[in-house]
Design a protein around this motif. Structure first.
Motif, PDB file in Angstrom:
ATOM      1  N   HIS A   1      37.619  38.158  37.415  1.00 39.17           N
ATOM      2  CA  HIS A   1      38.888  38.736  37.880  1.00 39.17           C
ATOM      3  C   HIS A   1      38.914  38.844  39.399  1.00 39.17           C
ATOM      4  O   HIS A   1      39.941  38.563  40.037  1.00 39.17           O
ATOM      5  CB  HIS A   1      39.094  40.110  37.244  1.00 39.17           C
ATOM      6  CG  HIS A   1      39.565  40.069  35.831  1.00 39.17           C
ATOM      7  ND1 HIS A   1      40.901  40.119  35.474  1.00 39.17           N
ATOM      8  CD2 HIS A   1      38.883  39.956  34.667  1.00 39.17           C
ATOM      9  CE1 HIS A   1      41.023  40.063  34.161  1.00 39.17           C
ATOM     10  NE2 HIS A   1      39.806  39.956  33.641  1.00 39.17           N
TER      11      HIS A   1
ATOM     12  N   PHE B   1      31.599  32.007  31.623  1.00 36.21           N
ATOM     13  CA  PHE B   1      31.788  32.568  32.963  1.00 36.21           C
ATOM     14  C   PHE B   1      31.523  31.521  34.037  1.00 36.21           C
ATOM     15  O   PHE B   1      32.284  31.419  35.013  1.00 36.21           O
ATOM     16  CB  PHE B   1      30.856  33.763  33.195  1.00 36.21           C
ATOM     17  CG  PHE B   1      30.768  34.143  34.646  1.00 36.21           C
ATOM     18  CD1 PHE B   1      31.810  34.813  35.260  1.00 36.21           C
ATOM     19  CD2 PHE B   1      29.665  33.785  35.421  1.00 36.21           C
ATOM     20  CE1 PHE B   1      31.755  35.135  36.615  1.00 36.21           C
ATOM     21  CE2 PHE B   1      29.603  34.100  36.763  1.00 36.21           C
ATOM     22  CZ  PHE B   1      30.655  34.782  37.362  1.00 36.21           C
TER      23      PHE B   1
ATOM     24  N   ASP C   1      30.175  39.843  34.456  1.00 39.04           N
ATOM     25  CA  ASP C   1      30.810  38.522  34.330  1.00 39.04           C
ATOM     26  C   ASP C   1      32.327  38.655  34.313  1.00 39.04           C
ATOM     27  O   ASP C   1      33.049  37.930  35.015  1.00 39.04           O
ATOM     28  CB  ASP C   1      30.337  37.823  33.056  1.00 39.04           C
ATOM     29  CG  ASP C   1      28.906  37.338  33.136  1.00 39.04           C
ATOM     30  OD1 ASP C   1      28.340  37.318  34.251  1.00 39.04           O
ATOM     31  OD2 ASP C   1      28.341  36.978  32.089  1.00 39.04           O
ATOM     32  N   LEU C   2      32.829  39.597  33.492  1.00 38.44           N
ATOM     33  CA  LEU C   2      34.275  39.789  33.373  1.00 38.44           C
ATOM     34  C   LEU C   2      34.880  40.231  34.704  1.00 38.44           C
ATOM     35  O   LEU C   2      35.900  39.688  35.155  1.00 38.44           O
ATOM     36  CB  LEU C   2      34.557  40.833  32.288  1.00 38.44           C
ATOM     37  CG  LEU C   2      36.034  41.178  32.040  1.00 38.44           C
ATOM     38  CD1 LEU C   2      36.784  39.954  31.533  1.00 38.44           C
ATOM     39  CD2 LEU C   2      36.150  42.330  31.036  1.00 38.44           C
TER      40      LEU C   2
ATOM     41  N   VAL D   1      39.478  45.938  34.311  1.00 35.95           N
ATOM     42  CA  VAL D   1      38.207  46.015  33.566  1.00 35.95           C
ATOM     43  C   VAL D   1      37.583  47.403  33.572  1.00 35.95           C
ATOM     44  O   VAL D   1      36.728  47.705  32.730  1.00 35.95           O
ATOM     45  CB  VAL D   1      37.192  44.990  34.107  1.00 35.95           C
ATOM     46  CG1 VAL D   1      37.781  43.593  34.127  1.00 35.95           C
ATOM     47  CG2 VAL D   1      36.692  45.368  35.497  1.00 35.95           C
TER      48      VAL D   1
ATOM     49  N   SER E   1      27.727  41.293  30.466  1.00 38.80           N
ATOM     50  CA  SER E   1      29.089  40.952  30.035  1.00 38.80           C
ATOM     51  C   SER E   1      30.139  41.572  30.951  1.00 38.80           C
ATOM     52  O   SER E   1      31.161  40.946  31.261  1.00 38.80           O
ATOM     53  CB  SER E   1      29.311  41.413  28.588  1.00 38.80           C
ATOM     54  OG  SER E   1      29.105  42.815  28.475  1.00 38.80           O
ATOM     55  N   HIS E   2      29.881  42.803  31.419  1.00 43.76           N
ATOM     56  CA  HIS E   2      30.871  43.471  32.265  1.00 43.76           C
ATOM     57  C   HIS E   2      30.909  42.869  33.664  1.00 43.76           C
ATOM     58  O   HIS E   2      31.990  42.670  34.225  1.00 43.76           O
ATOM     59  CB  HIS E   2      30.572  44.964  32.353  1.00 43.76           C
ATOM     60  CG  HIS E   2      31.669  45.749  33.002  1.00 43.76           C
ATOM     61  ND1 HIS E   2      32.863  46.027  32.375  1.00 43.76           N
ATOM     62  CD2 HIS E   2      31.769  46.282  34.253  1.00 43.76           C
ATOM     63  CE1 HIS E   2      33.649  46.706  33.182  1.00 43.76           C
ATOM     64  NE2 HIS E   2      33.001  46.876  34.338  1.00 43.76           N
TER      65      HIS E   2
END
Length: 295
Positions: free
Chosen positions: A238, A79, A233-234, A261, A230-231
């Motif tokens: 975006h 990330f 970061d994703l 996401v 993790s979420h």
């Protein structure tokens, strides 16, 4: 034999006394004025020397910061590299801060560096006490000490935080930053800065957002509830792509990010922003003279 002084008349003595008093009064006034001038000059010199340097060169590349407090507990170099590359493509030079650098003093000086975009990859929490909503707290990596920052603790700018109740009971605690610290103790002001606060519950209420906006930030983006590392970061990767590279409005960038996401799968948290009117702005609207390279 000692010569005797000729006796002076009473009127002459009075005039001489008045003249002495006048000279003394003038001298006192002159000294007072001199002291005032010296004191004022000293104050000006002190102010100039101690004023945070926020002179900005409009021709220079805008600066961004990634504050990676989560590197201590949930490191994600992928990330960090993705975000850094996106920022570089958008024209930003980026400073990266590891978790151990995220101290009380670090937060205090944060506005003085002239960052136009700050990504706070940090632990945070907004708790409830007797059903009363409490402010969002940003964690530091500085171990808690009841004898440090006493004034800030007494005025609820700093609080004691822990990653779990077990760690709290074991005394494994740290200083946490409350909104009042942003408004009262941070030096200088932000320069229409974009704040992306990746931690939990950053917009459970607007107290922290309002503190950053009041300190000069232009917009504050965060989560409505808890969020997994993790979420967040994703989603943030975006969001940066849509907002900085594709130049969508903030509302559009957040909407596209959600399409890709969704909610946090565990906590059903949603990425939102404050204030609402910022949703109609693009990065160019917010950046002003700091228009980024990507077209």
């Amino acid at each position: 034999m000692k010569a005797k002084k000729k006796p002076r008349r009473i009127g002459q003595k009075i005039r001489e006394k008045e003249e002495r008093q006048r000279r003394i009064a003038l001298s006192a006034i002159e000294v007072t004025i001199l002291i005032c001038i010296i004191s004022f000059s000293g104050f000006l010199a002190y102010s100039m020397l101690n004023q945070p340097s926020q002179t900005v060169n409009s021709n220079a590349e805008p600066k961004a910061a990634i504050v990676d407090h989560l590197s201590l507990t949930a490191p994600n170099q992928t990330f960090i590299q993705t975000a850094t590359n996106t920022l570089k493509q958008a024209g930003y030079t980026t400073d990266y801060f590891l978790g151990e650098n995220v101290t009380v003093e670090f937060y205090k000086d944060l506005p003085t560096h002239g960052y136009r975009l700050i990504i706070l990859r940090v632990h945070s929490s907004a708790t409830y006490s007797d059903l009363t909503m409490m402010p969002v707290t940003l964690f530091t990596s500085e171990r808690y000490d009841g004898t440090k920052y006493v004034y800030e603790q007494l005025t609820d700018q700093l609080v004691e935080v822990a990653f779990s109740q077990v760690e709290m009971e074991k005394g494994m605690t740290y200083f946490g930053i409350n909104p009042l610290f942003i408004t009262r103790s941070m030096k200088g002001t932000f320069q229409s800065t974009i704040i992306i606060m990746m931690g939990c519950e950053g917009l459970e209420n607007t107290m922290m957002a309002e503190a950053f906006i009041g300190k000069g930030a232009k917009v504050y983006v965060s989560w409505s509830n808890s969020v997994s590392a993790s979420h967040t970061d994703l989603a943030t990767a975006h969001l940066l792509q849509h907002f900085l590279i594709e130049k969508l409005t903030l509302k559009e960038a957040v909407r596209e990010t959600f399409k890709e996401v969704g909610f946090d799968p565990v906590y059903q948290s949603l990425l939102i922003y404050y204030p609402l009117e910022a949703g109609d702005q693009t990065i160019k609207d917010i950046a002003g003279n700091y228009s980024t390279k990507a077209q």
